[in-house]
Design an enzyme around this catalytic site. Structure first.
Site: not given
Length: 291
Positions: A44, A193
């Site tokens: 990210h 994630s």
């Protein structure tokens, strides 16, 4: 663009988001946007880096969108760490972090949805019915709220990226879509994630996914072009670990996401698999010739 050391503004208010973005645009600044579901990792943060390189004012959104989760999926336990996310975003120079509540994004039950009519039928679309409708609906809302000049997506979710590109083209949304390369762990595992769900033994097994993709890419680089043979090479690698249950391994055209008979430069090799114990589902891909 230089990275600032100051903390980004964090807000869950749509009005404040719009006000701050409008002020940046009035200053002549180019707006970059990175949409995420939070629990930020280096993948990210690299998207923020790409946004900083092509924009003056960077908005990061953190919102776990319930519309893209099926009834048996992991919405309630999806990892969240807002404080940690804000600290990481500060280090990478995001200017504004938009962290809306569920009520802010969906104050009433949605009565309108953005429904794909192509590009969604196979792969993730077939495995997760309704998933891309939820994705495209929330992405449309976020693009309307942020009104960015450029939005940065990750290659790991390559089918999603293809659909978002089609969304902005077909609906004439004035934003440039940039797809940034997948960021990997030192052992090759794509950062995600959902890697947080993996036990140590499942984490070791998950490495076979990227190993299979690298084997396909290596065979292609060595001259193999028959998709069936390349797929067989990948499946042989995946079969080395019984804890890995394959949903699909495919070679697809980068524009239409249809299976190909021959793999050319730009063909996507992609895998989705579930890792035992726990059944964590991971996706990954490589673009042949991109290296």
């Amino acid at each position: 663009m230089p990275i600032t050391a100051s903390s980004p503004v964090a807000t869950g208010s749509i009005d404040e988001l719009r006000t701050r973005v409008a002020a940046a645009r009035a200053r002549g600044e180019r707006i970059g946007f990175v949409p995420t579901m939070g629990f930020l990792h280096e993948g990210h943060l690299r998207l923020i880096d790409v946004a900083r390189a092509g924009a003056d004012y960077v908005v990061l959104s953190i919102f776990v969108n319930p519309l893209q989760f099926g009834p048996a999926e992991d919405f309630s336990r999806y990892p969240r760490d807002e404080a940690g996310d804000l600290e990481k975003a500060t280090g990478r120079g995001a200017n504004l972090v938009f962290v809306p509540s569920l009520e802010a994004m969906y104050p009433t039950a949605p009565r309108i949805a953005v429904v794909p009519v192509a590009l969604h039928e196979r792969w993730e679309g077939s495995m997760r019915p309704g998933h891309f409708q939820g994705v495209l609906t929330v992405v449309t809302k976020l693009l309307n709220l942020v009104t960015p000049d450029v939005a940065i997506l990750g290659q790991k979710d390559i089918q999603q990226a293809a659909l978002v590109r089609a969304l902005v083209r077909d609906l004439d949304i004035p934003v440039e879509i940039v797809v940034a390369p997948t960021v990997r762990e030192p052992d090759g595992l794509a950062m995600s994630s959902r890697n947080a769900y993996l036990s140590p033994e499942a984490r070791a097994s998950a490495r076979v996914i990227s190993a299979a993709l690298f084997a396909v890419a290596g065979a292609w680089k060595g001259g193999e072009r028959e998709a069936a043979r390349l797929e067989r090479i990948g499946r042989e690698v995946l079969a080395r670990d019984a804890a890995v249950v394959v949903d699909y391994l495919a070679l697809a055209d980068p524009e239409r996401l249809e299976p190909v008979d021959r793999a050319e430069t730009g063909t996507i090799a992609m895998i989705a698999a579930r890792i035992a114990p726990g059944g964590t589902r991971l996706i990954d891909n490589v673009v042949l010739g991109a290296e």
